[in-house]
Structures are given as C-alpha cells and as structure tokens.
Write an enzyme that holds these catalytic residues in place. Sequence first.
Site, PDB file in Angstrom:
ATOM      1  N   GLN A  21     -33.855  25.999   6.574  1.00 30.92           N
ATOM      2  CA  GLN A  21     -32.603  25.685   5.867  1.00 30.92           C
ATOM      3  C   GLN A  21     -32.364  24.183   5.672  1.00 30.92           C
ATOM      4  OE1 GLN A  21     -30.060  28.296   8.452  1.00 30.92           O
ATOM      5  NE2 GLN A  21     -29.073  28.671   6.506  1.00 30.92           N
ATOM      6  N   HIS A  31     -20.925  24.211   8.469  1.00 26.33           N
ATOM      7  CA  HIS A  31     -22.099  25.031   8.825  1.00 26.33           C
ATOM      8  C   HIS A  31     -22.535  24.661  10.235  1.00 26.33           C
ATOM      9  CE1 HIS A  31     -26.064  26.864   8.883  1.00 26.33           C
ATOM     10  NE2 HIS A  31     -25.774  27.504   7.762  1.00 26.33           N
ATOM     11  N   ASP A  47     -27.458  24.323  13.546  1.00 27.00           N
ATOM     12  CA  ASP A  47     -28.819  24.856  13.693  1.00 27.00           C
ATOM     13  C   ASP A  47     -29.654  24.670  12.430  1.00 27.00           C
ATOM     14  OD1 ASP A  47     -26.852  26.706  12.694  1.00 27.00           O
ATOM     15  OD2 ASP A  47     -28.458  28.196  12.561  1.00 27.00           O
ATOM     16  N   GLY A  57     -27.046  32.124  22.458  1.00 24.04           N
ATOM     17  CA  GLY A  57     -27.009  33.425  23.119  1.00 24.04           C
ATOM     18  C   GLY A  57     -26.741  34.595  22.182  1.00 24.04           C
ATOM     19  N   ILE A  58     -26.467  34.315  20.916  1.00 25.17           N
ATOM     20  CA  ILE A  58     -26.276  35.426  19.968  1.00 25.17           C
ATOM     21  C   ILE A  58     -26.810  34.955  18.621  1.00 25.17           C
ATOM     22  CG2 ILE A  58     -23.910  34.666  19.402  1.00 25.17           C
ATOM     23  CD1 ILE A  58     -24.678  38.320  19.632  1.00 25.17           C
ATOM     24  N   TYR A  74     -25.762  25.611  -2.291  1.00 26.03           N
ATOM     25  CA  TYR A  74     -24.296  25.546  -2.324  1.00 26.03           C
ATOM     26  C   TYR A  74     -23.795  24.803  -3.572  1.00 26.03           C
ATOM     27  CZ  TYR A  74     -23.979  26.426   2.813  1.00 26.03           C
ATOM     28  OH  TYR A  74     -24.029  26.945   4.081  1.00 26.03           O
ATOM     29  N   ALA A 119     -22.655  37.276   6.087  1.00 29.04           N
ATOM     30  CA  ALA A 119     -21.676  38.182   6.699  1.00 29.04           C
ATOM     31  C   ALA A 119     -22.143  39.632   6.717  1.00 29.04           C
ATOM     32  CB  ALA A 119     -20.323  38.063   5.988  1.00 29.04           C
ATOM     33  N   ASP A 177     -59.045  63.149  -4.933  1.00 35.39           N
ATOM     34  CA  ASP A 177     -57.706  62.845  -5.454  1.00 35.39           C
ATOM     35  C   ASP A 177     -57.427  63.747  -6.657  1.00 35.39           C
ATOM     36  OD1 ASP A 177     -55.331  61.596  -6.119  1.00 35.39           O
ATOM     37  OD2 ASP A 177     -56.281  59.795  -6.948  1.00 35.39           O
ATOM     38  N   LYS A 187     -34.836  36.357   2.370  1.00 38.48           N
ATOM     39  CA  LYS A 187     -35.143  37.347   3.417  1.00 38.48           C
ATOM     40  C   LYS A 187     -34.824  38.746   2.900  1.00 38.48           C
ATOM     41  CE  LYS A 187     -30.792  36.911   5.993  1.00 38.48           C
ATOM     42  NZ  LYS A 187     -30.137  36.531   7.215  1.00 38.48           N
TER      43      LYS A 187
HETATM   44  C1  SPV Z   1     -52.902  56.126  -6.381  1.00 46.00           C
HETATM   45  O1  SPV Z   1     -52.826  55.170  -5.601  1.00 46.00           O
HETATM   46  O2  SPV Z   1     -53.166  57.259  -6.013  1.00 46.00           O
HETATM   47  C2  SPV Z   1     -52.626  55.929  -7.811  1.00 46.00           C
HETATM   48  C3  SPV Z   1     -52.934  54.651  -8.432  1.00 46.00           C
HETATM   49  O3  SPV Z   1     -52.236  56.883  -8.459  1.00 46.00           O
HETATM   50  S1  SPV Z   1     -54.513  54.779  -9.082  1.00 46.00           S
HETATM   51  O4  SPV Z   1     -55.425  55.150  -8.016  1.00 46.00           O
HETATM   52  O5  SPV Z   1     -54.857  53.492  -9.655  1.00 46.00           O
HETATM   53  O6  SPV Z   1     -54.494  55.795 -10.114  1.00 46.00           O
HETATM   54 MG    MG Z   2     -52.478  58.727  -7.507  1.00 42.17          MG
END
Ligand code: SPV
Ligand code: MG
Length: 440
Positions: free
Chosen positions: A105, A96, A99, A132-133, A82, A12, A212, A51
């Site tokens: 299912q 039900h 389908d 259709g829906i 169920y 729902a 980084d 899902k």
């Molecule tokens: C990143 O993806 O930037 C992380 C995870 O911080 S790691 O690279 O493992 O530190």
């Molecule tokens: Mg990181």
Amino acid sequence: MKTPSVYVAMSADLIHPGHINILKIARDYADSIDGEVVVGLLTDAAIASYKRVPYMTYDQRKAVIENLRYIDRVIPQTSLSYEENIRALRPRYVIHGDDWKSGAQAKTRQNVLDTLQDLGYGELIEPAYTEGISSTQLNADARAIGISTNARLSLLRRLIAAKKPLRILETHSAISALIAQNVFVQKDGVKLEFDGFWSSSLTDSTSRGKPDIEAVELTSRLHTINDIFEVTSKPLIYDADTGGKIEHFGFTVRSLERTGVSAVIIEDKTGLKKNSLLGNDVEQTQDSIDDFCDKIRVGKRAQITSDFMIIARIESLILEKGQDDALKRAFAYVQAGADGIMIHSRQKSPDEVLEFIQRFRTQDTQTPIVVVPTSFNAITAQELGEAGANIIIYANHLLRASFIAMKEVAEGILTHDRSLEIEGRCMSVKEILSLIPGTI
Ligand code: SPV
Ligand code: MG
C-alpha cells in the site's frame, strides 16, 4: 460554505476493533473542526483489483458502515487510489493506520501525500496500527469455516461485474483444487490468484482413464465437485459437453445449482461428442441453431436462482464454419437466454478468436465472453481481457503437469530400483501431511 471533512477509505468487509479505533479518531478530528466524517467505501471492483472480491456486496457493506455512529456519510471509492475523492471532497484530514508505510500500500499512501501537497490543503493522519487483530487473520479463519452453497454460487457473477479478466484453472480433484485455491503471485503490489475452478470434461474423464465422449455421467462428476467443494471456497464453472439430451438438461441444471456450481457451459454439438481440439480429424456434428436455442431455454427455465449462469459454447471455428456462422449463433444464443458466450478455437494464433470478440463486441458490449487459450497459448490473460474477453480458462494444465511428474518418478524408481534418486522430485511426506488442514 462547504462542511469541512475527514476522509477515511475502507473496504469494511470484516469490521474489527482496528477499524473502530480509526473511525473514532476520525470522529474526534471531525468534531475538532465542526466537520463530518466521510467514508470512501471501496467498490467491489476497487477491492477485486488488488485482492479477492469481498464477502459482502457494496450495498451490504454500506448498510453496515453507514449505521456506525462515528460516521456521517458514505461515498463510493471506485479505485484503490484516493485521488479522485480527495480532489472532489478536499478533506481537512485523511486518516489511515500507519501500517501502510511499507508494503503493497506504500504507493497508494504516496499518492495521497502527493495529492494533498498538490492541493495545498489537507493533512494525512496515521494513527498507530491496532496490533493483535487483522482482516488477513479474520479472512483465514472465515476460509477455514468454509462457504455456503449460495454464497459460492453467486460469486462468479459478482466477480464478472468486479473484475476483468477472471482467471479460471482446471481442477480434477480436491488436491488440484487446493492448489488452484491457494496459489498466488505478487505482481506490482497486486496479489494475483485464480478466481475459480473449471471442471473439465477432458481432465475429469482422463483422470478416470475414460475418453472425453460424455462417458462419465453426471453423478460421478458431482462426486469430484463435492470433494472439491469440501475444501475450497472459490466458484466453479462446469463443462457439461453438449448438455446431453434436451429432456435431461433441465435436471442437470438443477443438480449443478443444488451443489453450488456457478455456471454450466454447453457446446453446440450433437451426436457422439469428441474433444474439440481434435477438430475435423474426427467426425463431429454441430447442432442446429434452433435446437441449441431450445436447449438453452430448457436450462434457463429449470434454474431456481437468478445467479446461476448458462454459457453457450460455439464450435463454428473448431469445425471451420467461419466467423459469420459463429457470430450468427452467438447472437441467437444470447437471444435465447444464454448468460455468456464461449468461443473456442484450436489455432496456434489467437487471431480468429480476437476477430470474433471484436465483431461480437461491436453489437454486444455486455454479455460475458469466455475463451480457452490451450492452443493459442502465447497471448496473456491480460491481453485477452483488454480485447474484450471476461473469463480465461486454463482448461487442462494441472492434469497434464501431474501426468509428466508421476511418469518421471515411476520410471525413476524402476531405473534405480529404489526411490532415493527421485526423492528430490517429490514433496516430503512431512510437507504433504502438513498441506492438508486437520492432519496433525
Ligand atoms: C475441456 O476442458 O474438457 C474442454 C475444453 O471442453 S477443450 O478440451 O479444449 O475442448
Ligand atoms: Mg470438454
């Protein structure tokens, strides 16, 4: 005597004329036996087990459904099956649409038939499916419209409550996010897909040719996220490195929240941050517990919604400080207000992460745990979930995959001095044009 009943199970989430048809038929059957129509409303967890999490929460869906005139009562159905409700309710009829006789299912249907047979009471009625829906089409249309900032932001908490583990995939651009948004596999009748995105500091910097080391500032990273959000609807977890200066962290939280990001992860390092997977090969300094707790508190005070999450990342195992240090920090960070804990490791074996989770869980069964199995990649998400982790982040794989593919094709063009030989390694132009909605 107990009122005889007619049982209908439903999600729902998007009510359409097909549902109304079924409920009307259920009403007629109930009237014929002077009985009641009972709707087994699937909980968020029941729906998320096969899902995506529904658009509306259980309570919102209940508020809609219990006000439909064909219905007498709404009870929760806590799994796809169920069986539990049928055994408790002993309905005269279960209804039900037809389908579900084939496809995903069919197993659930067989279980209904077996349960009724076992009880020696009750009959399954299967009215013709309304053509259709369909919810699938309505879902596709809803996705095309997009998602509001608040709805996306709150999705992560709802997913954590409904499902374990969540699978989160690194995205560094709109196109990689479209892949993470749409890719799925069918496994044992269940549609398995990624639950959200990871904005990785490593891949967001690397895709810009930068190290980084917190060199890409928030504004640039938010550009990437805005691009991603324009074309997707899943929640995003943001890697904020150390969170920067404590005086700045509150502003970062506000900006992320305003954009619709669901959670920020900050790591307990200080000074010049280097990527964790480099470990002790480079100089990295861990923050003091007190200072890091202060940073968590600043973030928590800054956030406006109650849905946004601040997750504290512990670097003790990366820096070889041991389990006791990691656990002491974890409990202190939760005490300071952290909404989740990320435990990181650069070992090939998952053992130290599993030990941490097990010890943490003996004292804290609730706080979500995040893990990033980049180096311990032989353990499955399912296994990590069963061990007590809630969120599994695949932190850099789409960028790493695309790098290899791009390099091979670039070298191929030079080798053959033309592109004919590498065409098979590229998506056709027609396909790439049709990939993006609105191109044609
Ligand atoms: C990143 O993806 O930037 C992380 C995870 O911080 S790691 O690279 O493992 O530190
Ligand atoms: Mg990181």
